[in-house]
Write an enzyme that holds these catalytic residues in place. Structure first.
Site, PDB file in Angstrom:
ATOM      1  N   ASP A 147       0.806  -1.234   0.000  1.00 21.14           N
ATOM      2  CA  ASP A 147       0.000   0.000   0.000  1.00 21.14           C
ATOM      3  C   ASP A 147       0.831   1.272   0.000  1.00 21.14           C
ATOM      4  OD1 ASP A 147      -2.220  -1.630   2.351  1.00 21.14           O
ATOM      5  OD2 ASP A 147      -2.164  -1.724   0.170  1.00 21.14           O
TER       6      ASP A 147
HETATM    7  N1  LIG Z   1       3.395  -6.033  -3.490  1.00 29.75           N
HETATM    8  C1  LIG Z   1       2.115  -5.666  -3.341  1.00 29.75           C
HETATM    9  N2  LIG Z   1       1.154  -6.569  -3.520  1.00 29.75           N
HETATM   10  C2  LIG Z   1      -0.138  -6.189  -3.382  1.00 29.75           C
HETATM   11  C3  LIG Z   1      -0.475  -4.880  -2.973  1.00 29.75           C
HETATM   12  C4  LIG Z   1       0.587  -3.929  -2.818  1.00 29.75           C
HETATM   13  O1  LIG Z   1       0.365  -2.755  -2.494  1.00 29.75           O
HETATM   14  N3  LIG Z   1       1.858  -4.372  -3.017  1.00 29.75           N
HETATM   15  N4  LIG Z   1      -1.787  -4.551  -2.701  1.00 29.75           N
HETATM   16  C5  LIG Z   1      -2.671  -5.689  -2.513  1.00 29.75           C
HETATM   17  C6  LIG Z   1      -4.107  -5.302  -2.340  1.00 29.75           C
HETATM   18  N5  LIG Z   1      -4.359  -4.957  -0.963  1.00 29.75           N
HETATM   19  C7  LIG Z   1      -4.683  -3.702  -0.654  1.00 29.75           C
HETATM   20  O2  LIG Z   1      -4.920  -2.880  -1.530  1.00 29.75           O
HETATM   21  C8  LIG Z   1      -4.161  -5.927   0.068  1.00 29.75           C
HETATM   22  C9  LIG Z   1      -4.460  -7.209  -0.177  1.00 29.75           C
HETATM   23  C10 LIG Z   1      -4.241  -8.182   0.800  1.00 29.75           C
HETATM   24  C11 LIG Z   1      -3.713  -7.864   2.002  1.00 29.75           C
HETATM   25  C12 LIG Z   1      -3.454  -8.928   3.005  1.00 29.75           C
HETATM   26  O3  LIG Z   1      -3.110  -8.665   4.116  1.00 29.75           O
HETATM   27  N6  LIG Z   1      -3.595 -10.196   2.564  1.00 29.75           N
HETATM   28  C13 LIG Z   1      -3.338 -11.330   3.405  1.00 29.75           C
HETATM   29  C14 LIG Z   1      -4.218 -12.473   2.963  1.00 29.75           C
HETATM   30  C15 LIG Z   1      -5.649 -12.047   2.924  1.00 29.75           C
HETATM   31  C16 LIG Z   1      -6.535 -13.126   2.376  1.00 29.75           C
HETATM   32  O4  LIG Z   1      -6.091 -14.227   2.092  1.00 29.75           O
HETATM   33  O5  LIG Z   1      -7.707 -12.781   2.206  1.00 29.75           O
HETATM   34  C17 LIG Z   1      -1.926 -11.809   3.156  1.00 29.75           C
HETATM   35  O6  LIG Z   1      -1.459 -11.636   2.022  1.00 29.75           O
HETATM   36  O7  LIG Z   1      -1.412 -12.433   4.090  1.00 29.75           O
HETATM   37  C18 LIG Z   1      -3.400  -6.555   2.240  1.00 29.75           C
HETATM   38  C19 LIG Z   1      -3.637  -5.573   1.275  1.00 29.75           C
HETATM   39  C20 LIG Z   1      -2.495  -6.717  -3.594  1.00 29.75           C
HETATM   40  N7  LIG Z   1      -1.112  -7.119  -3.617  1.00 29.75           N
END
Ligand SMILES: Nc1nc2c(c(=O)[nH]1)N[C@@H](CN(C=O)c1ccc(C(=O)N[C@@H](CCC(=O)O)C(=O)O)cc1)CN2
Length: 293
Positions: A237
């Site tokens: 983010d």
């Molecule tokens: N390198 C990046 N990858 C992604 C980003 C980014 O900014 N940099 N944004 C995300 C989208 N997103 C917010 O906009 C977001 C998505 C997921 C998570 C999160 O904590 N996910 C958990 C798993 C959640 C689940 O399984 O439902 C995790 O990954 O452990 C935070 C923010 C897309 N990718």
């Protein structure tokens, strides 16, 4: 007389005579300039130019047209090499950017992008839809688009990302759009795809980062909620912001209502940001962007 339309983009160190040099070379190529925008960013001493121009289409069909595009590109790259840390490109506007869309379970952003694409509002070729869940396969299949289900877990993330990267290669995707793809891409992958991954975050950044911003916003009692489209980097983010928007809410709105309102803002912001990128209006400038609208 059949004409081809092109877009020239240039980012370089600030200096005198750059617009004069570019416009003189355009004239030398017999170009008719339809629009020209420039921004000199004094804090970073960087200069940004976007020019849309048209010129007679060369005889000889698609191959000749592609060759003409490459010749223009090579000539302007050579012209601007001396400008200092220059990144210059010429794009034939008829050759639409290839876009791979990623999604998890929420369908609103995917539907918005596919609708904009079908209505001709988003000038792109959608080359595939990729998801870590099977749920939205019917949406892609209804559009006749390649669908790829790449499940992921903390243990399989390296293999899943390797498969994802292979798909991006195979489909020759220039851009990857995270249309509510809810998995964090690794630092290595975002570095290899720098400036090519656009994410929609469902809050008005820098507020409420993470996976559950609407709940955070409700708990905080905000009166405005928003969405942010940004380039994805290894810092979750934190990537350079392309577009943002806001909508008013109030004390009577539940967290669920905030999510409902937010969906519309997400769709507006992501489709607008993607259009700016597809129209070659967006330039990365450190942790910021320049958007020549
Ligand atoms: N390198 C990046 N990858 C992604 C980003 C980014 O900014 N940099 N944004 C995300 C989208 N997103 C917010 O906009 C977001 C998505 C997921 C998570 C999160 O904590 N996910 C958990 C798993 C959640 C689940 O399984 O439902 C995790 O990954 O452990 C935070 C923010 C897309 N990718």
């Amino acid at each position: 007389m059949d004409e081809s339309r092109y877009c020239l983009t240039l980012a370089c160190d600030s200096g005198p005579g750059q617009i004069a040099a570019v416009s003189a070379r355009l004239a030398a190529h017999g170009a008719y300039v339809e629009s020209l925008a420039a921004h000199d960013d004094a804090p970073s001493a960087r200069f940004f130019v976007r020019a849309v121009f048209r010129r007679a289409t060369p005889a000889g069909g698609p191959a000749a047209r592609r060759a003409a595009e490459q010749a223009l590109d090579e000539d302007f790259v050579a012209l601007t090499r001396g400008f200092g840390h220059a990144a210059c490109a010429v794009h034939d506007l008829a050759r639409l950017p290839r876009v791979l869309i990623m999604v998890s379970k929420f369908d609103h952003c995917l539907r918005e992008l596919l609708g904009g694409w079908r209505r001709g509002e988003l000038p792109m070729q959608v080359v595939a839809v990729v998801s870590n869940h099977p749920d939205l396969a019917p949406l892609a299949e209804a559009e006749g688009l390649p669908w790829h289900h790449l499940p992921i877990s903390p243990e399989t993330k390296p293999q899943q990302e390797a498969a994802l990267e292979a798909l991006i290669e195979r489909h020759d995707a220039e851009y990857v759009v995270l249309a509510r793809y809810m998995q964090v891409l690794s630092d290595g992958l975002t570095k290899r795809l720098a400036g090519r991954v656009i994410n929609i975050h469902h809050s008005f950044l820098p507020g409420f980062k993470g996976a559950r911003p609407y709940l955070q916003a409700w708990e905080r009692g905000v009166k405005l909620i928003g969405a942010t489209a940004h380039f994805a980097t290894g810092d979750l983010d934190e990537g350079p912001i392309i577009e943002q928007a806001l909508e008013r809410v109030d004390h009577a709105d539940s967290a669920q209502r905030l999510q409902q309102v937010g969906r519309h803002v997400e769709c507006l912001v992501l489709s607008r940001a993607l259009r700016y990128v597809l129209e070659r209006r967006v330039f990365m400038n450190g942790l910021r962007t320049v958007v020549l609208r």
